[in-house]
Scaffold this active site. Structure first.
Site, short mmCIF file in Angstrom:
data_model
loop_
_atom_site.label_atom_id
_atom_site.label_comp_id
_atom_site.label_asym_id
_atom_site.label_seq_id
_atom_site.Cartn_x
_atom_site.Cartn_y
_atom_site.Cartn_z
N HIS A 124 14.73 8.31 -0.67
CA HIS A 124 13.88 8.62 0.48
C HIS A 124 14.00 7.55 1.57
O HIS A 124 14.29 7.85 2.73
CB HIS A 124 12.43 8.76 0.02
CG HIS A 124 11.49 9.10 1.12
ND1 HIS A 124 11.09 10.39 1.39
CD2 HIS A 124 10.87 8.32 2.04
CE1 HIS A 124 10.27 10.38 2.42
NE2 HIS A 124 10.12 9.14 2.84
N GLU A 134 9.56 12.45 8.45
CA GLU A 134 9.31 12.57 7.00
C GLU A 134 9.83 13.88 6.40
O GLU A 134 10.23 13.91 5.24
CB GLU A 134 7.81 12.39 6.71
CG GLU A 134 7.27 11.02 7.10
CD GLU A 134 7.94 9.84 6.41
OE1 GLU A 134 8.66 10.05 5.42
OE2 GLU A 134 7.75 8.70 6.89
N GLY A 169 7.23 3.04 -0.33
CA GLY A 169 8.33 2.34 0.32
C GLY A 169 8.17 2.41 1.82
O GLY A 169 7.39 3.22 2.33
N PRO A 173 0.79 -1.25 0.00
CA PRO A 173 0.00 0.00 0.00
C PRO A 173 0.82 1.29 0.00
O PRO A 173 0.26 2.37 -0.15
CB PRO A 173 -0.83 -0.11 1.29
CG PRO A 173 -0.06 -1.05 2.16
CD PRO A 173 0.66 -1.99 1.26
N TYR A 174 2.13 1.19 0.18
CA TYR A 174 2.98 2.38 0.17
C TYR A 174 3.99 2.31 -0.98
O TYR A 174 4.16 1.26 -1.60
CB TYR A 174 3.75 2.50 1.49
CG TYR A 174 2.83 2.84 2.64
CD1 TYR A 174 2.37 4.14 2.81
CD2 TYR A 174 2.42 1.87 3.53
CE1 TYR A 174 1.51 4.46 3.85
CE2 TYR A 174 1.54 2.17 4.57
CZ TYR A 174 1.10 3.47 4.72
OH TYR A 174 0.24 3.78 5.74
N1 BES Z 1 7.55 5.73 6.25
C1 BES Z 1 6.88 6.09 5.06
C2 BES Z 1 5.65 5.27 4.81
C3 BES Z 1 4.63 5.42 5.91
C4 BES Z 1 4.37 6.64 6.48
C5 BES Z 1 3.95 4.30 6.33
C6 BES Z 1 3.45 6.72 7.48
C7 BES Z 1 3.02 4.38 7.34
C8 BES Z 1 2.76 5.60 7.91
C9 BES Z 1 7.80 5.98 3.85
O1 BES Z 1 9.10 6.33 4.13
C10 BES Z 1 7.30 6.97 2.84
O2 BES Z 1 7.25 8.11 3.16
N2 BES Z 1 6.96 6.51 1.66
C11 BES Z 1 6.53 7.38 0.59
C12 BES Z 1 7.73 7.67 -0.26
C13 BES Z 1 7.73 8.95 -1.01
C14 BES Z 1 7.50 10.16 -0.18
C15 BES Z 1 9.02 9.10 -1.81
C16 BES Z 1 5.45 6.65 -0.15
O3 BES Z 1 5.08 5.53 0.27
O4 BES Z 1 4.92 7.14 -1.12
ZN ZN Z 2 9.25 8.42 4.51
#
Ligand code: BES
Ligand code: ZN
Length: 659
Positions: free
Chosen positions: A348, A371, A322, A319-320
């Protein structure tokens, strides 16, 4: 005693006198109320207002039941079996305790939908059964597990062991059948813990304020490989019995596990890719800059402290984009575009090895410290590897996205130190922590210059390594180490405005990209009918210019204009999932229905929320779109992760009221 109870009852019930029998009954009732209040803890909605005096306050994380200020877990040993037939994880966890408050007589753990089979406590190497109680379930927090730490040895308990089993619908796990995978050989399972899903497969203190080391023994089918956010050995035999060690202390949201038909390909001595065979080569080629990314980040922000850095390519339902699981980032396959155009995602997730994993947000209210710093570092890495022009384009695209979100979000959600108000944290993340956070760091960089600001960040990582940081303590640290050391550059008032106030400060830097100016100039000519589509000079456009071009086209083009664009550029058949995404959005708002069969395939094969939710939202704006979305979703649902299902269902349910 009797008369005191009698008085309490008389006050509570507002009556003049009562009989002794009634007193006893009421006393028992009071005991029950006290006990159940204790067990059914109501989430504390934090209401504290920012005050500059509060710098050393420790806030209780509102998304955990854990009494981590009294006792915290310092090590976890997981002994688990992955059961693909029943979609459950079963076994036990040993938790080594660190007692902070003398005579602490209970350990409160987070759980969600776990079946607890038994709990033992250990003092001086002797295990005995412990009393425990599982509280009622809260939709967001799950249920607290209270373990009684008092024992007949009259000594401090050192370890707690919980035998348990996860539910087949555990919110932090996705189970895919062999048919749902790329190689179709073996089933696949992976975890996604952030923010509060560790508790759905491990009874644990599920808060970013608590860090622990871990070891694990994972048993599974033969012929599948288990990998974790720990020391993976690519040469380990696929015998269904795997051991892991994670010597660096991390919060529970970074414990991660995946099991599937995984193969390994090295990219450098310390980096490699785990993926199913059909994706392995492509992924290793796409991401072969990873070592260079590590090298530049070390040069800029200090050593990489985690040993290896590998990537795990997940099924497209992840679902994400990464997830920064330490030593092993989990990555969506939707960024394997063939031209490295979307590898900022790797920058990232890698950057989180400094901001997030090494220095961690104390609560989910402080997510911007994970973030925002990460988005800033991500862009610095991209600049080093791919040059300033690309970094600027990526900044520009992000800023446009933020500006759009700022028009949609309620004002109180535009604060970096956001009040989540007890909302489901899965739904609460916006581009505010990411891009407003990044803009804040760009603002500081500009004010102090890179030499000073980079040095500050290196020191920040060193001083807080393996610790959690709150917005308040970050502010205090900045004041001492940046503001006061280099006076008259940025005022404290300005910093407070950035962190604690709504929207963007008026003096926010919004860098523009020369490349995008050139795109603007051509779009302008096109839209004013001064040139035709076939006269656009696009031969040197990169994915970023295409994204910018499509994003900025009017939402009321005629069908003929859409047809001409599509004939020339074949957007509908783009193999870049980001380009498809923005093109489908444009097509939906211009009612260009040629895309529908492709859109259907897209929604059936991708479960990454960022790519699909805006499309569902655009679809439900019309009744026919709503019907299409409902039909596609019914088919896609078995393949989507629970998180994606929740988000899509929210969109569909809200729309249902309209039609
Ligand atoms: N840690 C996050 C994903 C996340 C955030 C999962 C909050 C659950 C709760 C990850 O590092 C992220 O930010 N992914 C982004 C990447 C993008 C900003 C380059 C994504 O999934 O789109
Ligand atoms: Zn992130």
């Amino acid at each position: 005693m009797f008369s005191r109870i009698k008085n309490i009852i008389m006050q509570q019930c507002d009556i003049k006198d009562i009989k002794p029998g009634l007193v006893l009954r009421y006393f028992l009732y009071l005991c029950a109320v006290i006990l159940s209040c204790h067990l059914i803890s109501i989430p504390a909605h934090s209401s504290e207002k920012y005050s500059t005096q509060q710098s050393s306050t420790t806030y209780q994380d509102e998304y955990t039941y854990a009494n981590y200020q009294d006792v915290s877990i310092e090590h976890a040993y997981l002994d688990l079996a992955v059961n693909f037939e029943q979609h459950i994880i079963e076994g036990f966890v040993d938790l080594t305790l660190n007692i902070h408050k003398e005579n602490t007589d209970e350990l409160i753990l987070d759980t969600r939908d776990l079946t607890i089979q038994s709990v033992l406590i250990n003092t001086n190497n002797q295990w005995v059964n412990a009393k425990y109680q599982l509280g009622q379930t809260d939709e967001i927090l799950g249920a607290k597990l209270i373990v009684n730490l008092t024992n007949s040895f009259n000594k401090q308990v050192q370890k707690v062991r919980v035998y348990y089993q996860s539910a087949s619908h555990a919110s932090g796990l996705q189970w895919l059948t062999a048919e749902q995978t790329a190689s179709k050989n073996q089933p696949f399972m992976y975890s996604q813990n952030q923010p509060v899903h560790a508790r759905s497969w491990i009874p644990i203190q599920d808060t970013p304020s608590v860090r622990m080391t871990y070891k694990a023994r994972i048993r599974s089918n033969k012929n599948v490989l288990a990998v974790m956010s720990a020391n993976n050995d690519p040469n380990t035999p696929k015998d269904g019995d795997y051991s892991f060690t994670m010597p660096q202390a991390i919060p529970a949201y970074l414990i991660a596990l995946a099991v599937g038909d995984l193969h390994f390909q090295a990219m450098s001595d310390m980096t490699g890719v785990y993926a199913e065979l059909p994706l392995l080569d492509k992924a290793a080629n796409e991401f072969n800059n990873t070592q260079a990314m590590i090298d530049v980040t070390e040069k800029l922000f200090g050593g990489y402290r985690w040993g290896r850095y590998d990537l795990l390519i997940l099924p497209p339902s992840f679902p994400y984009g990464g997830m920064e699981n330490p030593r092993l980032s989990f990555i969506t396959p939707t960024v394997i575009a063939g031209d490295k155009s979307l590898v900022n995602l790797i920058a990232h997730e890698l950057a989180h090895s400094w901001s997030g994993n090494l220095v961690t947000n104390e609560t989910w209210r402080d997510l911007w410290l994970n973030e925002g710093v990460t988005s800033y570092i991500e862009n610095r890495i991209m600049e080093e590897i791919f040059g300033e022009s690309r970094a600027l384009m990526e900044q520009s695209l992000s800023i446009q996205h933020l500006q759009h979100q700022l028009t949609q979000l309620p004002a109180n959600e535009t604060i970096l130190y956001v009040d989540l108000g007890g909302k489901n944290p899965d739904e609460a993340f916006t581009s505010i922590p990411y891009i407003k956070g990044q803009l804040f760091f760009m603002y500081l960089e500009n004010a102090y210059g890179r030499a000073v600001f980079d040095k500050f960040l290196v020191q920040y990582f060193n001083d807080h390594a393996f610790k959690s940081v709150s917005s308040d303590s970050f502010m205090t640290y900045m004041e001492a180490n940046l503001l006061n050391k280099h006076p008259d550059k940025v005022s404290k008032k300005k910093v407070v405005e950035w962190i604690f106030q709504q929207g963007l400060p008026t003096d926010t830097l919004k860098p523009t990209s020369n490349k995008f100016r050139l795109v603007d100039a051509q779009s302008h000519l096109l839209l004013n009918a001064q040139i035709k589509v076939n006269q656009l000079v696009t031969s040197n456009w990169t994915v970023h210019e295409w994204l910018y071009f499509i994003n900025n086209l009017p939402r009321d083009l005629s069908i003929d204009e859409m047809i001409t664009l599509d004939e020339h550029f074949d957007f509908t058949n783009s193999t870049n999932d980001e380009i498809s995404h923005v093109w489908y959005l444009l097509a939906l708002s211009n009612n260009y229905r040629v895309i529908m069969p492709k859109l259907e395939q897209y929604l059936l094969h991708i479960g990454r929320r960022k790519l699909i939710i805006p499309l569902y939202k655009a679809l439900v704006k019309s009744e026919s779109g709503f019907n299409f979305a409902t039909k596609v979703y019914t088919q896609a649902k078995p393949f989507y992760h629970q998180l994606a299902r929740n988000s899509v269902e929210m969109v569909l349910n809200e729309a249902k009221l309209k039609y």
